[in-house]
Design an enzyme around this catalytic site. Structure first.
Site, PDB file in Angstrom:
ATOM      1  N   GLU A 260       4.396  -9.035   6.817  1.00 55.02           N
ATOM      2  CA  GLU A 260       3.319  -9.487   5.820  1.00 55.02           C
ATOM      3  C   GLU A 260       4.207 -10.508   4.798  1.00 55.02           C
ATOM      4  O   GLU A 260       5.186 -10.077   4.511  1.00 55.02           O
ATOM      5  CB  GLU A 260       2.859  -8.357   4.879  1.00 55.02           C
ATOM      6  CG  GLU A 260       1.907  -7.424   6.041  1.00 55.02           C
ATOM      7  CD  GLU A 260       1.168  -6.310   5.255  1.00 55.02           C
ATOM      8  OE1 GLU A 260       1.304  -6.376   3.943  1.00 55.02           O
ATOM      9  OE2 GLU A 260       0.631  -5.632   5.822  1.00 55.02           O
ATOM     10  N   HIS A 278      -4.385  -7.053   4.187  1.00 53.19           N
ATOM     11  CA  HIS A 278      -4.014  -6.026   3.235  1.00 53.19           C
ATOM     12  C   HIS A 278      -4.743  -5.582   1.941  1.00 53.19           C
ATOM     13  O   HIS A 278      -4.317  -5.622   0.700  1.00 53.19           O
ATOM     14  CB  HIS A 278      -2.414  -6.034   2.590  1.00 53.19           C
ATOM     15  CG  HIS A 278      -1.782  -4.716   2.554  1.00 53.19           C
ATOM     16  ND1 HIS A 278      -0.393  -4.427   2.865  1.00 53.19           N
ATOM     17  CD2 HIS A 278      -2.162  -3.600   2.221  1.00 53.19           C
ATOM     18  CE1 HIS A 278      -0.234  -3.251   2.399  1.00 53.19           C
ATOM     19  NE2 HIS A 278      -1.162  -2.756   1.905  1.00 53.19           N
TER      20      HIS A 278
HETATM   21  N1  LIG Z   1      -3.913  -0.583   3.208  1.00 51.53           N
HETATM   22  C1  LIG Z   1      -3.694  -0.470   2.012  1.00 51.53           C
HETATM   23  O1  LIG Z   1      -3.794  -1.159   1.172  1.00 51.53           O
HETATM   24  C2  LIG Z   1      -3.152   1.112   1.890  1.00 51.53           C
HETATM   25  C3  LIG Z   1      -3.680   1.961   0.748  1.00 51.53           C
HETATM   26  C4  LIG Z   1      -3.268   3.077   0.389  1.00 51.53           C
HETATM   27  C5  LIG Z   1      -2.233   3.671   1.083  1.00 51.53           C
HETATM   28  N2  LIG Z   1      -1.951   2.700   2.341  1.00 51.53           N
HETATM   29  C6  LIG Z   1      -1.043   3.601   3.105  1.00 51.53           C
HETATM   30  O2  LIG Z   1      -1.701   4.856   3.853  1.00 51.53           O
HETATM   31  C7  LIG Z   1      -0.693   5.826   3.865  1.00 51.53           C
HETATM   32  C8  LIG Z   1      -1.360   7.189   3.488  1.00 51.53           C
HETATM   33  O3  LIG Z   1      -1.597   7.142   2.412  1.00 51.53           O
HETATM   34  P1  LIG Z   1      -2.324   8.637   1.925  1.00 51.53           P
HETATM   35  O4  LIG Z   1      -2.361   8.685   0.412  1.00 51.53           O
HETATM   36  O5  LIG Z   1      -3.026   9.498   2.703  1.00 51.53           O
HETATM   37  O6  LIG Z   1      -0.660   9.451   1.919  1.00 51.53           O
HETATM   38  P2  LIG Z   1      -0.752  11.184   2.166  1.00 51.53           P
HETATM   39  O7  LIG Z   1       1.073  11.187   1.949  1.00 51.53           O
HETATM   40  O8  LIG Z   1      -1.700  11.910   1.249  1.00 51.53           O
HETATM   41  O9  LIG Z   1      -0.952  11.529   3.759  1.00 51.53           O
HETATM   42  C9  LIG Z   1       0.025  10.765   4.705  1.00 51.53           C
HETATM   43  C10 LIG Z   1      -0.219  11.783   5.941  1.00 51.53           C
HETATM   44  O10 LIG Z   1       0.749  11.192   6.978  1.00 51.53           O
HETATM   45  C11 LIG Z   1       1.123  12.638   7.600  1.00 51.53           C
HETATM   46  N3  LIG Z   1       2.159  12.345   8.514  1.00 51.53           N
HETATM   47  C12 LIG Z   1       3.531  11.994   8.047  1.00 51.53           C
HETATM   48  N4  LIG Z   1       4.188  11.804   9.275  1.00 51.53           N
HETATM   49  C13 LIG Z   1       3.360  12.046  10.429  1.00 51.53           C
HETATM   50  C14 LIG Z   1       3.667  11.751  11.792  1.00 51.53           C
HETATM   51  N5  LIG Z   1       4.599  11.347  12.133  1.00 51.53           N
HETATM   52  N6  LIG Z   1       2.449  11.747  12.496  1.00 51.53           N
HETATM   53  C15 LIG Z   1       1.121  12.160  11.988  1.00 51.53           C
HETATM   54  N7  LIG Z   1       0.907  12.231  10.560  1.00 51.53           N
HETATM   55  C16 LIG Z   1       1.882  11.997   9.964  1.00 51.53           C
HETATM   56  C17 LIG Z   1       1.611  13.448   6.358  1.00 51.53           C
HETATM   57  O11 LIG Z   1       1.754  14.829   6.805  1.00 51.53           O
HETATM   58  C18 LIG Z   1       0.409  13.254   5.468  1.00 51.53           C
HETATM   59  O12 LIG Z   1      -0.801  14.313   5.479  1.00 51.53           O
HETATM   60  C19 LIG Z   1       0.162   5.186   2.774  1.00 51.53           C
HETATM   61  O13 LIG Z   1       1.638   5.834   3.110  1.00 51.53           O
HETATM   62  C20 LIG Z   1       0.329   4.085   2.553  1.00 51.53           C
HETATM   63  O14 LIG Z   1       1.445   3.335   3.439  1.00 51.53           O
HETATM   64  C21 LIG Z   1      -2.201   1.672   2.690  1.00 51.53           C
HETATM   65  O1  LIG Z   2      -1.078  -2.610  -3.752  1.00 54.21           O
HETATM   66  C1  LIG Z   2      -1.613  -3.239  -2.722  1.00 54.21           C
HETATM   67  O2  LIG Z   2      -2.498  -4.144  -2.789  1.00 54.21           O
HETATM   68  C2  LIG Z   2      -1.659  -2.115  -1.601  1.00 54.21           C
HETATM   69  C3  LIG Z   2      -1.271  -0.790  -1.762  1.00 54.21           C
HETATM   70  C4  LIG Z   2      -1.480   0.024  -0.601  1.00 54.21           C
HETATM   71  O3  LIG Z   2      -0.725  -0.578   0.517  1.00 54.21           O
HETATM   72  C5  LIG Z   2      -0.928   1.290  -1.075  1.00 54.21           C
HETATM   73  O4  LIG Z   2       0.393   1.835  -0.166  1.00 54.21           O
HETATM   74  O5  LIG Z   2      -1.155   1.978  -1.899  1.00 54.21           O
END
Ligand SMILES: NC(=O)c1ccc[n+]([C@@H]2O[C@H](COP(=O)([O-])OP(=O)(O)OC[C@H]3O[C@@H](n4cnc5c(N)ncnc54)[C@H](O)[C@@H]3O)[C@@H](O)[C@H]2O)c1
Ligand SMILES: O=C(O)CC[C@@H](O)C(=O)O
Length: 524
Positions: A260, A278
């Protein structure tokens, strides 16, 4: 006044919070890595989203940096080990954008099931392509959730609201929690075999990298829908492209990409493929939430020592921080003194807490003592890195509590076992100041000072005078002179605080005195 750099675009609410809290703040976004390295040394805090990537080089240049605040959840853009090694606390805002991201995943699921973006584009092109779009219902379909934490659970809740069946793979998801969420806990392969749609909500870690592999895509039903609003790198993007081209995957919707920003990508332009840049966290509400939260957390830490949502050190509440400070100071001094008096590798350390201190969160106290202990061998260790380093070196760390609540004073006892012997030191706080009350089994009562001389000797008349004479002859001024002995005629200890560090020559002269057993110099 602490100073923070906001290096990524984020709601101005963050700036306002810093200003309201009396933290100096600069907002400079779009910096190149070199430009960031040039200025980061001025700052105590660095606030980022996902564009700025504080790596080891940037962190090394950040000589004054105390905290990195990630306005969001994923911290794979931060070199946490480098931050830990340098004593920089890394914190995120684990809940600020979870709902927003869950909603984006559901939106992507619908978009993929009904091909809404393409239908909209072509309709607006005047094609009225009604016969080209026949989607699928989500009703009664099985949604496979990989990663059922904050966001995964929110997606499950919403999918159940759509009358979908939910199955989930997450090694840390308990059967009880799965039932509570209304999801069936399954193994990974079963999820790929049974799901009609798969959505990813895990961090990008070794165990999740490429979790949607070519092989596992091959296990899925024809017509599967794939959604990824977690992290690029979870999906084999080339395999996904092939499966879309082959018509096996009905549709895919990616919000995140292995590289990205994704300006060009083999998937772009592929039929039934949807992409967003994203955007998972990009709502007014989420960005306000994470901006305010990260600013408040960073300001708390910089101004009060309170730690919340840190990835690399124990949490400390704002209420605890001032109460813990004297004990953290005592622990640091006890550890540092002991570490300089050991002359063999440490095998284990037991921390015993007595009295009022047992009512506090002793994690930071233990971390500070560990840092003091290890500092003699590892000068760069700090209370953030010490627990990790101790574990890496196989040092067993134990904590025990003697709840003598009626005891007015608090005592902290370190029992350090090296490959040669066991050492016990005990300290307390008296009138707010740390004091050592037992040194290697010998009762005493001494304050800590920057320059101290530790002498262990046979308990004989005249020794103190001879020791004082050596120091006086060498123009070493004594600030305090504390004594202790096991019992009359047995071993005794002198702990002498001096105005300046003694030289090796003076130390040798002391060692040559009759009845001397050990002489060590302690610098705190
Ligand atoms: N697209 C976006 O803008 C955006 C926004 C927020 C979060 N995210 C991503 O989403 C992810 C998850 O966020 P969250 O708040 O739910 O995190 P979280 O830590 O609450 O949940 C992540 C889950 O993944 C599980 N996990 C870890 N390893 C694993 C595996 N090998 N197989 C299956 N499950 C596994 C963990 O046990 C946990 O329950 C973040 O790490 C972040 O990278 C992306
Ligand atoms: O800041 C963003 O826009 C993305 C954040 C998101 O990927 C996250 O892991 O919270």
């Amino acid at each position: 006044m602490p100073k923070v750099l906001i290096a990524d675009k984020m709601s101005s609410a963050a700036t306002q919070v810093f200003k309201n809290r009396g933290v100096d703040v600069d907002v400079i976004t779009g910096l190149s890595k070199e430009e960031l390295i040039d200025i980061i040394g001025e700052y105590d805090g660095l606030a980022v989203r996902s564009t700025t990537r504080p790596d080891a080089e940037i962190i090394k240049a950040a000589k004054n940096l105390k905290v990195i605040g990630r306005a969001g959840i994923g911290v794979d853009n931060v070199d946490i080990k480098a931050a830990t090694d340098q004593g920089v606390v890394v914190m995120n805002t684990p809940f600020g954008n979870a709902v927003t991201t869950a909603e984006h995943a559901i939106a992507m699921l619908f978009s993929a099931a009904r091909q809404i973006p393409s239908a909209s584009t072509r309709t607006q092109n005047g094609e009225w392509p009604k016969s080209d779009f026949k989607g699928v219902e989500l009703f009664n379909k099985t949604l496979g959730i990989i990663g059922c934490g904050n966001i995964g659970a929110l997606v499950a809740e919403r999918a159940l609201g759509l009358k979908m069946k939910v199955i989930a793979f997450d090694p840390y998801l308990t059967a009880e929690r799965a039932v509570k969420l209304g999801a069936e806990k399954v193994e990974l392969d079963a999820l790929f075999q049974r799901a009609d749609a798969i959505t990813l909500h895990t961090p990008l870690v070794d165990s999740t990298k490429g979790i949607v592999s070519r092989e596992r895509l091959g296990m899925t039903k024809k017509g599967i829908i794939i959604v990824n609003c977690a992290r690029g790198g979870l999906v084999d993007e080339e395999a996904l492209k092939d499966a879309l081209d082959a018509g096996h995957v009905r549709a895919a919707a990616l919000d995140v990409f292995a590289v990205e920003p994704a300006k060009e990508h083999p998937l772009f332009g592929t039929p039934n493929f949807i992409a967003t840049p994203h955007l998972g966290a990009s709502t007014l509400e989420a960005q306000e939430n994470v901006a305010v939260q990260v600013a408040e957390q960073m300001a708390d830490y910089l101004l009060t020592g309170a730690v919340s949502n840190a990835l690399n050190t124990p949490s400390i509440t704002a209420e605890e921080a001032p109460r813990l400070k004297p004990f953290v100071n005592l622990a640091d001094n006890l550890g540092a003194m002991t570490g300089q008096l050991l002359h063999a590798p440490i095998k284990s350390v037991e921390f015993t807490y007595k009295g009022a201190v047992t009512q506090l969160n002793t994690n930071p106290v233990t971390a500070a003592a560990l840092a003091g202990l290890l500092k003699a061998a590892m000068p760069d260790v700090n209370m953030v890195s010490a627990p990790v380093l101790a574990k890496e070196r196989g040092i067993e760390v134990k904590e025990s509590y003697v709840d003598e609540a009626e005891r007015a004073e608090s005592l902290i006892r370190l029992t350090v076992t090296t490959t040669e012997r066991k050492y016990v030191v005990v300290g307390t706080i008296y009138r707010g100041e740390p004091r050592i009350v037992r040194l290697f089994g010998v009762p005493m009562d001494a304050a800590f000072s920057p320059n101290m001389v530790y002498v262990r000797n046979e308990d004989k008349p005249g020794f103190i005078g001879r020791l004082g004479a050596v120091l006086g002859d060498n123009k070493v001024n004594i600030a305090t002179f504390s004594l202790g002995r096991m019992k009359k005629g047995d071993e005794a200890v002198c702990l002498v605080s001096v105005d300046e560090p003694i030289s090796e020559s003076v130390a040798q002269q002391i060692k040559s005195l009759d009845a001397v057993k050990i002489v060590d110099v302690v610098s705190l």
